[in-house]
Scaffold this active site. Structure first.
Site, PDB file in Angstrom:
ATOM      1  N   GLY A 106       3.053  -1.033   4.246  1.00 22.43           N
ATOM      2  CA  GLY A 106       3.037   0.391   3.915  1.00 22.43           C
ATOM      3  C   GLY A 106       4.431   0.877   3.550  1.00 22.43           C
ATOM      4  N   GLY A 107       5.092   1.534   4.500  1.00 23.26           N
ATOM      5  CA  GLY A 107       6.396   2.159   4.269  1.00 23.26           C
ATOM      6  C   GLY A 107       7.412   1.287   3.540  1.00 23.26           C
ATOM      7  N   ASN A 119       0.866  -1.178   0.000  1.00 23.37           N
ATOM      8  CA  ASN A 119       0.000   0.000   0.000  1.00 23.37           C
ATOM      9  C   ASN A 119       0.903   1.229   0.000  1.00 23.37           C
ATOM     10  OD1 ASN A 119      -1.793   2.058   0.485  1.00 23.37           O
ATOM     11  ND2 ASN A 119      -2.376   1.371   2.546  1.00 23.37           N
ATOM     12  N   TRP A 120       0.988   1.859  -1.157  1.00 27.34           N
ATOM     13  CA  TRP A 120       1.910   3.000  -1.280  1.00 27.34           C
ATOM     14  C   TRP A 120       1.353   4.266  -0.635  1.00 27.34           C
ATOM     15  CZ3 TRP A 120       4.170   2.747  -6.968  1.00 27.34           C
ATOM     16  CH2 TRP A 120       4.789   1.494  -7.139  1.00 27.34           C
ATOM     17  N   LYS A 121       0.089   4.239  -0.258  1.00 29.11           N
ATOM     18  CA  LYS A 121      -0.571   5.407   0.350  1.00 29.11           C
ATOM     19  C   LYS A 121      -0.381   6.637  -0.546  1.00 29.11           C
ATOM     20  CE  LYS A 121      -0.071   3.212   4.795  1.00 29.11           C
ATOM     21  NZ  LYS A 121       0.023   3.327   6.250  1.00 29.11           N
ATOM     22  N   GLU A 176      -6.654   4.866   7.967  1.00 26.92           N
ATOM     23  CA  GLU A 176      -6.454   6.280   7.605  1.00 26.92           C
ATOM     24  C   GLU A 176      -7.705   6.856   6.956  1.00 26.92           C
ATOM     25  OE1 GLU A 176      -2.790   5.542   5.524  1.00 26.92           O
ATOM     26  OE2 GLU A 176      -1.857   5.059   7.443  1.00 26.92           O
ATOM     27  N   HIS A 236      -9.441   1.272   5.224  1.00 24.92           N
ATOM     28  CA  HIS A 236      -8.137   1.468   5.878  1.00 24.92           C
ATOM     29  C   HIS A 236      -8.309   2.450   7.040  1.00 24.92           C
ATOM     30  CE1 HIS A 236      -4.000   2.593   6.600  1.00 24.92           C
ATOM     31  NE2 HIS A 236      -3.658   1.501   5.957  1.00 24.92           N
ATOM     32  N   GLU A 284      -4.966  -4.665  10.834  1.00 16.77           N
ATOM     33  CA  GLU A 284      -3.961  -3.631  10.999  1.00 16.77           C
ATOM     34  C   GLU A 284      -4.234  -2.847  12.283  1.00 16.77           C
ATOM     35  OE1 GLU A 284      -2.155  -2.611   6.855  1.00 16.77           O
ATOM     36  OE2 GLU A 284      -3.697  -1.166   7.360  1.00 16.77           O
ATOM     37  N   SER A 317       3.877  -1.758  10.283  1.00 20.89           N
ATOM     38  CA  SER A 317       5.334  -1.769  10.474  1.00 20.89           C
ATOM     39  C   SER A 317       5.999  -3.092  10.066  1.00 20.89           C
ATOM     40  CB  SER A 317       5.681  -1.394  11.918  1.00 20.89           C
ATOM     41  OG  SER A 317       5.232  -0.068  12.201  1.00 20.89           O
ATOM     42  N   GLY A 361       2.864   2.607  10.719  1.00 18.33           N
ATOM     43  CA  GLY A 361       3.804   3.702  10.523  1.00 18.33           C
ATOM     44  C   GLY A 361       4.554   4.109  11.779  1.00 18.33           C
TER      45      GLY A 361
HETATM   46  P1  13P Z   1       3.254   0.650   7.589  1.00 15.36           P
HETATM   47  O1  13P Z   1       3.774  -0.654   7.005  1.00 15.36           O
HETATM   48  O2  13P Z   1       3.942   1.849   7.026  1.00 15.36           O
HETATM   49  O3  13P Z   1       3.202   0.605   9.067  1.00 15.36           O
HETATM   50  O4  13P Z   1       1.723   0.789   7.078  1.00 15.36           O
HETATM   51  C1  13P Z   1       0.875  -0.283   7.215  1.00 15.36           C
HETATM   52  C2  13P Z   1      -0.364   0.012   6.486  1.00 15.36           C
HETATM   53  O5  13P Z   1      -1.132   0.867   6.882  1.00 15.36           O
HETATM   54  C3  13P Z   1      -0.640  -0.737   5.265  1.00 15.36           C
HETATM   55  O6  13P Z   1      -1.925  -0.517   4.801  1.00 15.36           O
END
Ligand code: 13P
Length: 255
Positions: free
Chosen positions: A231-232, A9-11, A96, A94, A164, A210, A170
């Protein structure tokens, strides 16, 4: 046997140019890895270009969100119908989206229905916040989110849930493999009661929060956990390929 899945997930990261460069950096190595479903979820503006780059590859594409109507006067929104020409998956609910953009369980549920109607496979995200975790309310929260997200939805095997925990996203503070496995097992049980046991056994339930190439083994060595939503670490080619390679190794050994 459930096929493991790693989704990136590149957000809200990467311009169109950066997105294409990132795909080029990982395409060949990622494409060669067998036994894992690999999914990239770049921003909307890169979906068309990346869907072309991924043609004839073993890598699938997903979107990060969508609206629930097929078309109409909804300025600025992207519909499931539009996405259905470009991707196989769509991330829904998600944290967010829930916390920054006010998405309720009801909205998420409408999106789940609309995605399935348009032949998109949802990756439904659920997870508790820190204060809920500390108050021992993890099961209560994910139970509510799963039941609300799947309300009036017929059982589908090609459904993905991502657990999650919000406090792990993050922050560099991943859940432990055990914590994640226990909650994922609980989620599978909830789905089993809501739909049926056989469908629940076929669902992929991922962990997210993470995840890195250094801790992926801790999660994927647990039979309850079918993959990760990253994510990251999905924004670094070497890291993401490393996560997928390790997943392939672990799950092959577990067979
Ligand atoms: P991180 O891997 O950056 O913690 O993000 C997880 C995430 O929200 C994937 O959707």
């Amino acid at each position: 046997m459930r096929i493991p899945m790693i989704a990136g997930n590149w957000k809200m990261n990467t311009t169109a140019t950066e997105a294409e460069r990132l795909v080029l950096e990982m395409l060949e190595r990622l494409d060669r890895i067998e036994g894992v479903e690999k999914v990239l979820c770049p921003p909307f503006v890169s979906l068309v270009a990346i869907s072309m780059m991924l043609q004839n590859s073993s890598i699938q594409l997903g979107a990060q969100n969508m609206y629930f109507e097929a078309k109409g006067a909804y300025t600025g929104e992207i519909s499931p119908l539009m996405l259905s020409e470009l991707c196989e998956f769509v991330i829904l609910g998600h944290s967010e989206r829930r916390w920054y953009f006010g998405e309720t369980d009801e909205i998420v549920n409408k999106k789940v229905g609309a995605a399935l109607t348009n032949k998109l496979k949802p990756i439904l995200c659920v997870g508790e916040r820190l204060e809920e975790n500390e108050a021992g309310k993890t099961d209560e929260v994910v139970n509510r989110q799963v039941r609300a997200g799947l309300k009036d939805i017929e059982p589908v095997r090609e459904f993905v849930i991502a657990y999650e925990p919000v406090w792990a996203i993050g922050t560099g503070k991943a859940a432990s493999g055990k914590q994640a496995a226990v909650t994922i097992e609980f989620i599978r049980d909830v789905v089993g009661k809501l739909w049926n046991r056989s469908t629940a056994q076929d669902l992929r339930i991922l962990y997210g929060g993470s995840v890195t190439s250094a801790n992926i083994v801790e999660f994927l060595s647990r039979p309850e956990i079918d993959g990760a939503l990253v994510g990251g670490a999905s924004l670094k080619a070497e890291e993401f390929v490393g996560i997928v390679e390790k997943t392939a190794e672990i799950k092959k050994r577990a067979k």
